[in-house]
Structure formats: structure tokens, C-alpha cells
Design a protein around this motif. Structure first.
Motif, mmCIF file in Angstrom:
data_model
loop_
_atom_site.group_PDB
_atom_site.id
_atom_site.type_symbol
_atom_site.label_atom_id
_atom_site.label_comp_id
_atom_site.label_asym_id
_atom_site.label_seq_id
_atom_site.Cartn_x
_atom_site.Cartn_y
_atom_site.Cartn_z
ATOM 1 N N THR A 1 3.942 3.469 11.185
ATOM 2 C CA THR A 1 4.241 2.134 11.705
ATOM 3 C C THR A 1 3.252 1.124 11.142
ATOM 4 O OG1 THR A 1 5.024 3.167 13.739
ATOM 5 C CG2 THR A 1 4.565 0.809 13.837
ATOM 6 N N LEU A 2 1.982 1.481 11.178
ATOM 7 C CA LEU A 2 0.940 0.576 10.683
ATOM 8 C C LEU A 2 1.102 0.323 9.184
ATOM 9 C CD1 LEU A 2 -1.631 -0.904 11.657
ATOM 10 C CD2 LEU A 2 -2.934 1.055 10.834
ATOM 11 N N LEU A 3 1.375 1.387 8.438
ATOM 12 C CA LEU A 3 1.532 1.244 6.989
ATOM 13 C C LEU A 3 2.742 0.364 6.653
ATOM 14 C CD1 LEU A 3 -0.271 2.744 4.836
ATOM 15 C CD2 LEU A 3 1.822 3.920 4.202
ATOM 16 N N ASN A 4 3.836 0.576 7.371
ATOM 17 C CA ASN A 4 5.034 -0.228 7.129
ATOM 18 C C ASN A 4 4.793 -1.697 7.458
ATOM 19 O OD1 ASN A 4 6.387 2.007 6.273
ATOM 20 N ND2 ASN A 4 7.566 2.296 8.145
ATOM 21 N N ILE A 5 3.969 -1.955 8.450
ATOM 22 C CA ILE A 5 3.642 -3.342 8.786
ATOM 23 C C ILE A 5 2.755 -3.940 7.686
ATOM 24 C CG2 ILE A 5 2.328 -4.781 10.408
ATOM 25 C CD1 ILE A 5 3.432 -3.005 12.671
#
Ligand SMILES: Nc1ncnc2c1ncn2[C@@H]1O[C@H](COP(=O)(O)OP(=O)(O)OP(=O)(O)O)[C@@H](O)[C@H]1O
Ligand SMILES: [Mg+2]
Length: 221
Positions: free
Chosen positions: A49-53
Motif C-alpha cells: 500500500t505504501l509503495l503504491n502510494i
């Protein structure tokens, strides 16, 4: 050192039926140009999730992100496409190569999508850089997993992004191929690329400039 990615109070809430999942909770950090970052944490802790953000593939529910000083959290999809194209290369656990295209054509795919002129030299250089100079005309099915991932890495770099995001890039590889890929990332980082890798591999941490430990959506460093 100059900032390249800044996250301020980032949160992400998913709605799954009547249930809400707080995947990322109030995360703040800054990455500098040339950083080599590993993101670690248990399954479901919020790494992807963090990487995609960070990669502008997904929007935060709250907070702001700056990529090279441009605030991206409020941008529309068509602007995000350009931010991604100019700044970010992506590598995933699956290689996502097109089976009917040659190695070289797979590397050139993002150029084709951007409707830009195909530059044969650039694809050749990248394939040589990842050690596949002699395999350019082969099909993906003729390569090993580690080689396929190296094609995916070459493809992620074809538009010269300053940032590379990799989500468990060695998850499908044996130890030997995984180490090979990791040293490739190190080499790219030593040439100035900012590299951010989600990984469970503690070996990698030795070479990193920063380690981001996530648990339950929060940073635990
Ligand atoms: N599209 C979605 N809709 C609803 N919930 C989601 C969605 N994507 C992720 N989640 C939930 O958010 C939390 C964080 O997921 P995320 O994929 O970021 O974890 P992760 O750290 O990458 O895990 P893994 O190591 O297994 O890949 C999990 O509870 C997950 O079930
Ligand atoms: Mg994940």
C-alpha cells in the motif's frame, strides 16, 4: 542532500464491504536522492500500500506526498500518468513480460506506450547493463526467472526515471538469482538511482541507507 520523495501524515483506509481496513496510519518520512531504502514488515502490514502510494499508483486517504517537490496527492489521473512516466520505474514480484515479444521489444514497451520514437540503442545499453546483451532477440520463455526479472528491471529504466520502486522483486527467485538481482540494484543505486525495495531479505539491509520497518500500518524504527 536533496529530497526526492516526501510523505507527510499519509494514511490509507480501504472499505471492504462493511469493514474498514486502516492499511497505513499517519506515516511521515523523507527520502533523499541516491537513497537505497528497504521497506520491511510482516504480511499485511501495509508495505505494498505504501509503495503504491509513493509510486502514485494509488492515492492516500489523508496526507500529502511530494515527488521532486511536486505535490501529487491532489492530482488527476492524467497528471499522475506523467509524474509516473517521468519519475518512477516499477518492478514487481511477477515479471509481467509479454510472451510473444522478444526481450528487447519487452524493454521498449513503455516507449511504445508513450508513443515516443523507439531508440534501439537505449534498450541495448540497458540489456547490456543487466547482463543480457546476448539474449536480446530471445523470447521470455527461453529465459530463467532471474533473467526475466532482469528484463523487467531494464524495462523499468527505459524512460530514465530517477526513482525505482520494487515490490518483493526477488520473491519468485531462488537465493542465487535473488542475490544477483540485489547486486544489480546496488549497482544501479551507485550510479545515482534512488532505489526503494520491499523485501523480506535481511541481507539487503546491510547495504541500505535507510530501513523502513512497518507494523500494522505504522513505522516502527
Ligand atoms: N484493495 C484493497 N481493499 C481492501 N483491503 C486492502 C486492499 N489492499 C490491501 N488491503 C488490506 O490492507 C492491509 C495492507 O495490505 P498490503 O498489501 O499493503 O500489505 P503488505 O505489507 O504488502 O503484505 P504482503 O507482505 O503480504 O505483501 C491488509 O490488511 C490488506 O488486506
Ligand atoms: Mg505486499
Amino acid at each position: 542532500m536533496s529530497k526526492i520523495i516526501e510523505l507527510k501524515n499519509i494514511s490509507k483506509i480501504y472499505n471492504r464491504g462493511s469493514e474498514t481496513v486502516h492499511a497505513v496510519k499517519d506515516i511521515t518520512f523523507t527520502l533523499n536522492k541516491g537513497d537505497y531504502v528497504s521497506v520491511m514488515g510482516p504480511s499485511g502490514s501495509g508495505k505494498t500500500t505504501l509503495l503504491n502510494i509513493m509510486g502514485c499508483l494509488d492515492k492516500p486517504s489523508n496526507g500529502s506526498i511530494f515527488i521532486n517537490d511536486t505535490e501529487t496527492s491532489d492530482l488527476q489521473e492524467r497528471d499522475l500518468v506523467n509524474i509516473r512516466k517521468e519519475n518512477i520505474g516499477f518492478v514487481f514480484q511477477q515479471f509481467f513480460l509479454i510472451p510473444t515479444l522478444t526481450v528487447k521489444q519487452n524493454v521498449q514497451l513503455p516507449v511504445l506506450f508513450a508513443k515516443k520514437k523507439i531508440d534501439d540503442k537505449k534498450a541495448r545499453e540497458l540489456l547490456e547493463l543487466v547482463g543480457l546483451g546476448k539474449r536480446m532477440e530471445h523470447l521470455p520463455s527461453q529465459l530463467s526467472g532471474g533473467e526475466m526479472q532482469r528484463v523487467a528491471i531494464a524495462r523499468s529504466l527505459i524512460n530514465d526515471p530517477p526513482i525505482l520502486l520494487a515490490d518483493e522483486p526477488t520473491g519468485n527467485l531462488d537465493t542465487k538469482n535473488a542475490n544477483n538481482i540485489m547486486s544489480l540494484f546496488e549497482r544501479l543505486n551507485s550510479k545515482g538511482l534512488t532505489v526503494i525495495i520491499v523485501t523480506h531479505n535481511p541481507e539487503l539491509v546491510k547495504h541500505c541507507t535507510k530501513v523502513v520497518h512497518i507494523e500494522d500500518g505504522q513505522i516502527k524504527n
